[in-house]
Scaffold this motif. Structure first.
Motif: not given
Length: 238
Positions: A80-86, A98-109, A189-190
């Motif tokens: 999860l990350a803050q839903d801000t423009p990148d 959650i618009p303007n609050l949270l966005k979903l990203v994916l990661c490889f570990e 995040r933790d």
């Protein structure tokens, strides 16, 4: 902090190109990495002195692993990350949760290394986003389902396992709190906190303090999930 970190990096056989409180450039053999030290500095400044050596050693191991990735398998997880423009051209793939609050990203570990998926990574995979998100959620469930939250002195449940995916467990929160009304906080995040009653002044103050001091801050407000609300990931897919 910098002298202690420099000593650990050099003891690990890493060549320091540049180091400051905000930035580290390090090299090993033919591989070079540039890393931000912002979150490490924030963690050191807000933790007991007796933890500092362990935290610096863990960071050093992460840097070493990033420069010496061998045959560790790549495992896909949601973050999860803050839903801000990148505005970056090569910004990671993301989708509003959650618009303007949270966005979903994916990661490889891979070992101790996390790499956020870019749009080109997804194209190269030859797979659909639906399949990639399904795999990431299955991996999150696999490492999470045996854990139980701990009740703190404020009467709220905490997921603070420390593996980097505590906030991500918000995506499967109904596994633990199936049908009841809950209030959820994600100060970092933790950290993932859950209440079964509305947050009082103490809970609100604790969230504010944690958001301002913990590394990888996420949200400074509580989120209410009414009774029978689906998991956030299920809502996104529906």
């Amino acid at each position: 902090m910098l002298d202690a970190l420099r000593a650990k990096l050099e003891n690990a056989g890493l060549e320091i190109i540049d180091i400051s409180l905000s930035r580290l450039v390090v090299r090993s053999n033919d591989h070079e990495a540039e890393l931000s030290l912002h979150n490490l500095y924030r963690m050191i400044m807000t933790s007991p002195r007796e933890n500092h050596d362990k935290q610096l050693q863990h960071f050093t191991q992460q840097v070493y692993d990033q420069l010496h990735v061998h045959n560790n398998p790549k495992i896909l997880y949601p973050l999860l990350a803050q839903d801000t423009p990148d505005p970056r051209i090569h910004s990671p793939w993301s989708a509003p949760l959650i618009p303007n609050l949270l966005k979903l990203v994916l990661c490889f570990e891979q070992g101790e290394r996390m790499k956020l998926l870019s749009p080109m990574d997804i194209v190269r995979s030859g797979r659909s986003m639906k399949d990639l998100k399904k795999e990431a959620m299955e991996n999150l469930f696999r490492i999470s389902s045996s854990h139980k939250p701990k009740l703190d002195s404020l009467g709220q449940y905490r997921f603070e396992i420390g593996d980097g995916y505590d906030a991500s467990r918000f995506l499967m929160i109904r596994y633990w709190f199936e049908k009841q009304e809950i209030w959820v906080a994600l100060p970092s995040r933790d950290s993932l906190w859950v209440r079964t009653s509305p947050p009082d002044q103490q809970a609100t103050s604790a969230l504010k303090d944690s958001f301002e001091t913990l590394p990888y801050p996420l949200l400074e407000r509580w989120i209410q999930l009414p009774q029978d609300t689906k998991d956030p990931q299920q809502q996104e897919n529906s």
